[in-house]
Design a protein around this motif. Structure first.
Motif, PDB file in Angstrom:
ATOM      1  N   GLU A 152       6.043   1.969  -2.321  1.00 26.79           N
ATOM      2  CA  GLU A 152       6.133   1.117  -1.137  1.00 26.79           C
ATOM      3  C   GLU A 152       5.628  -0.272  -1.490  1.00 26.79           C
ATOM      4  O   GLU A 152       4.511  -0.423  -1.994  1.00 26.79           O
ATOM      5  CB  GLU A 152       5.292   1.696   0.011  1.00 26.79           C
ATOM      6  N   VAL A 154       4.399  -3.778   0.023  1.00 27.13           N
ATOM      7  CA  VAL A 154       3.854  -4.183   1.314  1.00 27.13           C
ATOM      8  C   VAL A 154       3.306  -5.605   1.239  1.00 27.13           C
ATOM      9  O   VAL A 154       2.136  -5.820   0.909  1.00 27.13           O
ATOM     10  CB  VAL A 154       2.730  -3.219   1.764  1.00 27.13           C
ATOM     11  N   SER A 156       1.877  -9.044   2.935  1.00 26.15           N
ATOM     12  CA  SER A 156       1.269  -9.460   4.195  1.00 26.15           C
ATOM     13  C   SER A 156       2.026 -10.667   4.719  1.00 26.15           C
ATOM     14  O   SER A 156       2.971 -11.167   4.096  1.00 26.15           O
ATOM     15  CB  SER A 156      -0.206  -9.812   3.990  1.00 26.15           C
ATOM     16  N   LEU A 157       1.618 -11.183   5.866  1.00 29.34           N
ATOM     17  CA  LEU A 157       2.244 -12.382   6.422  1.00 29.34           C
ATOM     18  C   LEU A 157       2.071 -13.589   5.508  1.00 29.34           C
ATOM     19  O   LEU A 157       2.842 -14.550   5.599  1.00 29.34           O
ATOM     20  CB  LEU A 157       1.646 -12.692   7.803  1.00 29.34           C
ATOM     21  N   THR A 164       6.536 -11.092  -4.025  1.00 33.31           N
ATOM     22  CA  THR A 164       7.119  -9.792  -3.675  1.00 33.31           C
ATOM     23  C   THR A 164       8.285  -9.456  -4.589  1.00 33.31           C
ATOM     24  O   THR A 164       8.412  -8.306  -5.057  1.00 33.31           O
ATOM     25  CB  THR A 164       7.586  -9.793  -2.213  1.00 33.31           C
ATOM     26  N   ASP A 181      10.722  -1.443   1.272  1.00 33.07           N
ATOM     27  CA  ASP A 181       9.945  -2.523   1.883  1.00 33.07           C
ATOM     28  C   ASP A 181       9.271  -2.029   3.148  1.00 33.07           C
ATOM     29  O   ASP A 181       9.899  -1.347   3.973  1.00 33.07           O
ATOM     30  CB  ASP A 181      10.855  -3.703   2.218  1.00 33.07           C
ATOM     31  N   CYS A 182       7.996  -2.386   3.309  1.00 29.90           N
ATOM     32  CA  CYS A 182       7.217  -1.931   4.457  1.00 29.90           C
ATOM     33  C   CYS A 182       6.557  -3.119   5.142  1.00 29.90           C
ATOM     34  O   CYS A 182       6.125  -4.064   4.484  1.00 29.90           O
ATOM     35  CB  CYS A 182       6.119  -0.960   4.023  1.00 29.90           C
ATOM     36  N   GLN A 183       6.456  -3.063   6.462  1.00 29.25           N
ATOM     37  CA  GLN A 183       5.646  -4.023   7.191  1.00 29.25           C
ATOM     38  C   GLN A 183       4.172  -3.728   6.929  1.00 29.25           C
ATOM     39  O   GLN A 183       3.790  -2.591   6.625  1.00 29.25           O
ATOM     40  CB  GLN A 183       5.936  -3.918   8.688  1.00 29.25           C
ATOM     41  N   ASP A 184       3.347  -4.758   7.051  1.00 30.95           N
ATOM     42  CA  ASP A 184       1.916  -4.615   6.807  1.00 30.95           C
ATOM     43  C   ASP A 184       1.244  -4.004   8.036  1.00 30.95           C
ATOM     44  O   ASP A 184       0.561  -4.686   8.803  1.00 30.95           O
ATOM     45  CB  ASP A 184       1.314  -5.982   6.469  1.00 30.95           C
ATOM     46  N   ARG A 185       1.488  -2.718   8.214  1.00 30.40           N
ATOM     47  CA  ARG A 185       0.868  -1.946   9.286  1.00 30.40           C
ATOM     48  C   ARG A 185       0.211  -0.729   8.660  1.00 30.40           C
ATOM     49  O   ARG A 185       0.743  -0.166   7.697  1.00 30.40           O
ATOM     50  CB  ARG A 185       1.913  -1.467  10.306  1.00 30.40           C
ATOM     51  N   PHE A 188       1.914   2.187   6.573  1.00 31.93           N
ATOM     52  CA  PHE A 188       3.207   1.764   6.027  1.00 31.93           C
ATOM     53  C   PHE A 188       4.316   2.691   6.552  1.00 31.93           C
ATOM     54  O   PHE A 188       4.326   3.020   7.729  1.00 31.93           O
ATOM     55  CB  PHE A 188       3.145   1.664   4.508  1.00 31.93           C
TER      56      PHE A 188
END
Length: 284
Positions: A152, A154, A156-157, A164, A181-185, A188
């Motif tokens: 994964e 990940v 961040s903003l 990346t 691809d994963c959002q930074d939550r 994941f």
């Protein structure tokens, strides 16, 4: 895009050793840092045993050349010249943020990437304690690292898109893995789906609804899972399972993410699964 040639790994447990191994098998120069002489010796033995198994099974031509590309040391400062450093220490936010602060002051290459193998902690929390948050992202491998193909990615903003893409090229082109691809939550993609499933199985056991063996057998034979959720929790480590659950609950406040009392008591008792010899099952 400059190819990554030198890799640092912090931690030589199951995950750190696996990451170091796949990097060395890909021809990278690898330095692994452990916290003590005993941990460093255990890490070397873990790497040697894994590579000898790979050699005996024909997965690699020879273990010796791969081992020669790996140094296991105790000084974090040895990582100063690395182009990529992957953190693989205990799943604890305080420990990870302190490590990222230290690494930020040690790495000399301004383009060096700082990555975390965290399975649940938001990457932003690690990036903002450094002076280079645009060079910080998550590169989350899965256990056992030499076997499982998924990674994964990940950002961040604040992570640079170029960073990346450099990480993606390393994971896919150099290591031969498949990246998603994963959002930074917290959690994941995989753990956000997997951990509630495991926690549900633990609650089912805790309530007396079914035995551990029947819960696992039901998912293997009835849903074509390669192993049941309780056996999988033992493989992951019950301490890690609990830590990921707590990160998910902290982020989302959803009851399905809360660790069941049985899981908490087992961790308190040191019944951590395969790595301790006993979890939901007993291992020799």
């Amino acid at each position: 895009m400059t190819a990554i040639r030198s890799v640092g790994v912090v931690g030589c447990g199951l995950m750190g050793a696996g990451i170091a191994e796949v990097c060395a098998r890909a021809g990278k120069d690898v330095v692994v840092v452990e916290s003590s002489p005993a941990a460093a010796d255990a890490g070397r033995q873990r790497l040697e045993a894994s590579l000898k198994r790979a050699e005996s099974r024909g997965k690699i031509e020879a273990a010796a050349p791969v081992l020669a590309r790996i140094q296991v040391v105790e000084q974090l400062e040895t990582l100063a010249d690395r182009e990529l450093v992957i953190e693989a220490i205990v799943e604890d936010e305080v420990a990870k943020t302190e490590l990222f602060r230290r690494l930020d002051g040690i790495l000399t290459d301004p383009e060096a990437i700082l990555a975390s193998n965290t399975s649940s902690i938001p990457i932003m929390k690690l990036g903002v304690v450094t002076s280079r948050p645009e060079h910080v992202l998550g590169i989350h491998f899965f256990n056992p690292v030499p076997v499982l193909a998924l990674v994964e990615l990940v950002p961040s903003l604040l992570t640079s898109p170029a960073v990346t893409e450099r990480a993606r090229a390393f994971v896919q082109d150099d290591l031969g893995k498949q990246a998603i691809d994963c959002q930074d939550r917290a959690g994941f993609v995989v753990n956000a789906l997997l951990i509630p499933f495991i926690l549900s199985a633990i609650r089912m056991l805790e309530s007396g609804f079914a035995t551990a063996e029947d819960i696992d057998r039901g998912l293997v034979l009835g849903a074509a899972h390669p192993q049941g959720p309780l056996a999988l929790a033992d493989l992951i480590g019950l301490d890690t399972t609990k830590a990921v659950a707590e990160s998910l609950y902290e982020e989302f406040k959803e009851p399905l993410y809360a660790a069941p009392p049985l899981l908490a008591r087992m961790v308190d008792a040191g019944l951590l699964g395969r790595k301790s010899g006993r979890g939901f099952y007993t291992y020799s």
